[in-house]
Design an enzyme around this catalytic site. Structure first.
Site, mmCIF file in Angstrom:
data_model
loop_
_atom_site.group_PDB
_atom_site.id
_atom_site.type_symbol
_atom_site.label_atom_id
_atom_site.label_comp_id
_atom_site.label_asym_id
_atom_site.label_seq_id
_atom_site.Cartn_x
_atom_site.Cartn_y
_atom_site.Cartn_z
ATOM 1 N N HIS A 40 0.873 -1.190 0.000
ATOM 2 C CA HIS A 40 0.000 0.000 0.000
ATOM 3 C C HIS A 40 0.905 1.234 0.000
ATOM 4 O O HIS A 40 1.749 1.379 -0.869
ATOM 5 C CB HIS A 40 -0.915 -0.118 1.230
ATOM 6 N N HIS A 84 -2.333 -2.086 -9.736
ATOM 7 C CA HIS A 84 -3.340 -1.464 -8.886
ATOM 8 C C HIS A 84 -4.579 -2.335 -8.927
ATOM 9 O O HIS A 84 -4.891 -2.922 -9.952
ATOM 10 C CB HIS A 84 -3.662 -0.045 -9.393
ATOM 11 N N ASP A 95 2.771 5.510 -6.658
ATOM 12 C CA ASP A 95 4.016 5.364 -5.892
ATOM 13 C C ASP A 95 5.271 5.311 -6.755
ATOM 14 O O ASP A 95 6.375 5.460 -6.245
ATOM 15 C CB ASP A 95 3.961 4.084 -5.047
HETATM 16 N N1 CMC Z 1 5.012 -6.797 -10.124
HETATM 17 C C1 CMC Z 1 4.922 -7.999 -10.722
HETATM 18 N N2 CMC Z 1 3.777 -8.688 -10.868
HETATM 19 C C2 CMC Z 1 2.656 -8.123 -10.372
HETATM 20 C C3 CMC Z 1 2.681 -6.864 -9.748
HETATM 21 C C4 CMC Z 1 3.912 -6.193 -9.630
HETATM 22 N N3 CMC Z 1 3.983 -5.000 -9.050
HETATM 23 N N4 CMC Z 1 1.429 -6.556 -9.358
HETATM 24 C C5 CMC Z 1 0.651 -7.580 -9.726
HETATM 25 N N5 CMC Z 1 1.394 -8.532 -10.339
HETATM 26 C C6 CMC Z 1 0.910 -9.776 -10.951
HETATM 27 C C7 CMC Z 1 0.531 -10.777 -9.885
HETATM 28 O O1 CMC Z 1 1.642 -11.595 -9.540
HETATM 29 C C8 CMC Z 1 -0.563 -11.554 -10.585
HETATM 30 O O2 CMC Z 1 0.032 -12.433 -11.515
HETATM 31 P P1 CMC Z 1 -0.619 -13.893 -11.797
HETATM 32 O O3 CMC Z 1 -1.955 -13.609 -12.392
HETATM 33 O O4 CMC Z 1 0.344 -14.555 -12.713
HETATM 34 O O5 CMC Z 1 -0.706 -14.548 -10.448
HETATM 35 C C9 CMC Z 1 -1.292 -10.481 -11.389
HETATM 36 O O6 CMC Z 1 -0.304 -9.466 -11.654
HETATM 37 C C10 CMC Z 1 -2.498 -9.868 -10.685
HETATM 38 O O7 CMC Z 1 -2.042 -9.275 -9.462
HETATM 39 P P2 CMC Z 1 -2.793 -9.335 -8.086
HETATM 40 O O8 CMC Z 1 -1.771 -9.504 -6.989
HETATM 41 O O9 CMC Z 1 -3.919 -10.322 -8.138
HETATM 42 O O10 CMC Z 1 -3.421 -7.889 -8.025
HETATM 43 P P3 CMC Z 1 -4.041 -7.202 -6.746
HETATM 44 O O11 CMC Z 1 -5.138 -6.329 -7.215
HETATM 45 O O12 CMC Z 1 -4.377 -8.201 -5.699
HETATM 46 O O13 CMC Z 1 -2.835 -6.322 -6.149
HETATM 47 C C11 CMC Z 1 -1.312 -4.555 -5.826
HETATM 48 C C12 CMC Z 1 -2.683 -4.971 -6.394
HETATM 49 C C13 CMC Z 1 -1.199 -3.035 -5.927
HETATM 50 C C14 CMC Z 1 -1.232 -4.942 -4.350
HETATM 51 C C15 CMC Z 1 -0.196 -5.252 -6.644
HETATM 52 O O14 CMC Z 1 -0.258 -4.844 -7.989
HETATM 53 C C16 CMC Z 1 1.189 -4.998 -6.072
HETATM 54 O O15 CMC Z 1 1.612 -5.715 -5.172
HETATM 55 N N6 CMC Z 1 1.942 -3.948 -6.580
HETATM 56 C C17 CMC Z 1 3.231 -3.603 -6.040
HETATM 57 C C18 CMC Z 1 3.068 -2.770 -4.765
HETATM 58 C C19 CMC Z 1 2.579 -1.363 -5.058
HETATM 59 O O16 CMC Z 1 3.087 -0.666 -5.938
HETATM 60 N N7 CMC Z 1 1.585 -0.905 -4.257
HETATM 61 C C20 CMC Z 1 1.005 0.439 -4.379
HETATM 62 C C21 CMC Z 1 -0.430 0.362 -4.796
HETATM 63 S S1 CMC Z 1 -1.139 1.924 -5.313
HETATM 64 C C22 CMC Z 1 -0.971 3.038 -4.009
HETATM 65 C C23 CMC Z 1 -1.541 2.656 -2.673
HETATM 66 O O17 CMC Z 1 -2.344 1.715 -2.529
HETATM 67 O O18 CMC Z 1 -1.193 3.345 -1.703
#
Ligand code: CMC
Length: 433
Positions: free
Chosen positions: A265, A304, A360
């Site tokens: 987050h 996201h 971010d």
């Molecule tokens: N790098 C590599 N792969 C990723 C990433 C990433 N940053 N984000 C998602 N994926 C992949 C994930 O492994 C999954 O792949 P598969 O379908 O093969 O299993 C697919 O994309 C879908 O991801 P998800 O984890 O189901 O997506 P989510 O909606 O649960 O998670 C997230 C969203 C923001 C937590 C995630 O994208 C992430 O961990 N990003 C990196 C951390 C980040 O930048 N966070 C800031 C978010 S925005 C600002 C805030 O919230 O404050």
């Protein structure tokens, strides 16, 4: 469309049920009538990460992830970021309308009157270890404020609620600045009522021995724009969940800060900087991307839950970056970030999963150029997000649907069994982590 209903057939019993559709949702409680026998509890939904569950009705922010749209009370974020001050947007979020000139002056003055913190709070901060993470200090001191304002527990009184809102919005920069100065062993600087919200914060952070600290206007405006960008998310849900128990807003905000501190987050902007530092040079990017694609790493600042096209805030942030670098000089990490973005956006792995830079990805690079250390970045998110948390909390407290947030679970543990006395128990392999 006339018939706003959904017909469900339960193939276990061949029974058919019709449930109303309201604004594109069905009520989970309407599924409870779907049973296999009178003693059956009834059907529930399973959605542990709120992937497809609306947890409230809200008129604070609107998000269209596919179109990359973010509105605050109906106003596009781009317009607010261009024309408003942070406190003007705060007023809008909290009250539903933009203030007129008199209302804005009164609001600015009210916030200024409440920026000081009780002298005893400084003693708490002094008690933290010299290298304590500022988010930990912020979380703890915000929670501690509830002990100073015992009236805050009267959450059912709208006037009391409003008073705590003012206190929290006003005191957050002071607490954040004190947490920063504690780490450096510098004396705390009292708020200056002559300064606007961001300039006052910069003054409390960076004033040394000069008689009057003068913030660079480009940098203070950049901070103001960055402060304007946020939305409904994990920390907002934490605020709502804790607030739904009628906990006071300081306790609820401390929970929201805790949620924000996580690297998935608000903690992501700190992680982005650490990642860019680790990559070090452009030639190391392909190797890093391979690790991401092999599932060994995450590309921090990408992806996201809702924005699947682009994050509209990331676009604004890129523009702010250019303005800041005109003043501070270019952060060399920007070149690595730009190259990383270019490579990622043309790679099948990221395209297929709709992974784009989020708020971010570039914010940390800007903050570092402005003089903030990476451990301050999430605090810089926490200060403005307090307004969003409080707007949602106020809305929730007025909601006639409000009940304590108490999720159900699918029980997958042992079925009922008899107690075994200690002497008869044999060592069993532990199955719980
Ligand atoms: N790098 C590599 N792969 C990723 C990433 C990433 N940053 N984000 C998602 N994926 C992949 C994930 O492994 C999954 O792949 P598969 O379908 O093969 O299993 C697919 O994309 C879908 O991801 P998800 O984890 O189901 O997506 P989510 O909606 O649960 O998670 C997230 C969203 C923001 C937590 C995630 O994208 C992430 O961990 N990003 C990196 C951390 C980040 O930048 N966070 C800031 C978010 S925005 C600002 C805030 O919230 O404050």
């Amino acid at each position: 469309m006339d018939n706003q209903t959904l017909t469900i057939t339960d193939n276990r019993t061949n029974q058919t049920y019709t449930v109303p559709i309201y604004r594109g949702t069905i009520r989970a409680m309407d599924l409870r009538q779907i049973k296999t026998s009178p003693s059956d509890f009834g059907l529930m939904t399973y959605d542990p990460a709120f992937m497809n569950t609306a947890s409230c009705q809200s008129s604070v922010t609107f998000l269209d992830g596919d179109a990359g749209i973010l509105l605050y009370r109906g106003y596009p974020i781009e317009q607010l970021a261009e024309h408003c001050t942070f406190l003007e947007v705060a007023y809008l979020l909290l009250n539903g309308e933009l203030p007129d000139a008199d209302q804005l002056t009164a609001w600015n003055n009210e916030i200024k009157r409440h920026t000081m913190i009780h002298e005893n709070v400084k003693k708490f901060i002094d008690g933290f270890h010299h290298d304590a993470h500022p988010m930990g200090i912020l979380m703890s001191t915000v929670a501690a404020l509830s002990t100073f304002y015992s009236d805050a527990r009267n959450v059912c009184d709208p006037n009391v609620r409003r008073k705590q809102v003012v206190r929290l919005v006003a005191k957050m920069p002071t607490l954040a600045a004190y947490a920063y100065r504690h780490r450096l062993g510098l004396p705390y600087i009292y708020p200056d009522p002559e300064l606007c919200y961001t300039k006052n914060y910069m003054n409390m952070l960076w004033k040394r021995t000069e008689p009057k600290y003068v913030a660079n206007p480009v940098l203070s405006r950049a901070l103001e724009v960055l402060f304007i960008l946020h939305e409904q998310n994990c920390s907002t849900s934490a605020m709502r969940a804790v607030g739904s128990s009628n906990a006071d807003p300081f306790a609820s905000a401390a929970a929201a800060i805790a949620a924000l501190s996580g690297p998935l987050h608000g903690g992501a902007n700190e992680e982005v900087l650490l990642m860019l530092k680790e990559i070090g040079a452009k030639e190391n990017i392909p190797g890093f991307i391979e690790q991401v694609k092999n599932g060994k790493r995450k590309l921090m600042g990408f992806g996201h839950r809702v924005y699947k096209n682009y994050d509209p805030r990331a676009r604004i942030i890129k523009r702010v970056a250019e303005e800041v670098f005109e003043v501070t000089g270019r952060n060399p990490k920007l070149d690595i970030a730009l190259e990383l973005e270019k490579i990622a956006l043309s790679d099948e792995y990221f395209i297929k999963r709709k992974l784009y830079p989020n708020v971010d990805f570039y914010s940390g690079i800007i903050y570092q150029a402005m003089g903030f250390t990476p451990d301050q970045f999430t605090v810089l998110f926490g200060i403005p997000r307090t307004v969003g948390w409080l707007a949602q909390w106020q809305e929730m407290m007025r909601d006639s649907d409000l009940k304590i947030a108490r999720p159900r679970q699918i029980y997958i543990g042992e079925s009922r069994r008899e107690f075994v006395p200690l002497t008869l128990r044999r060592q069993r392999e532990m199955v719980h982590g």
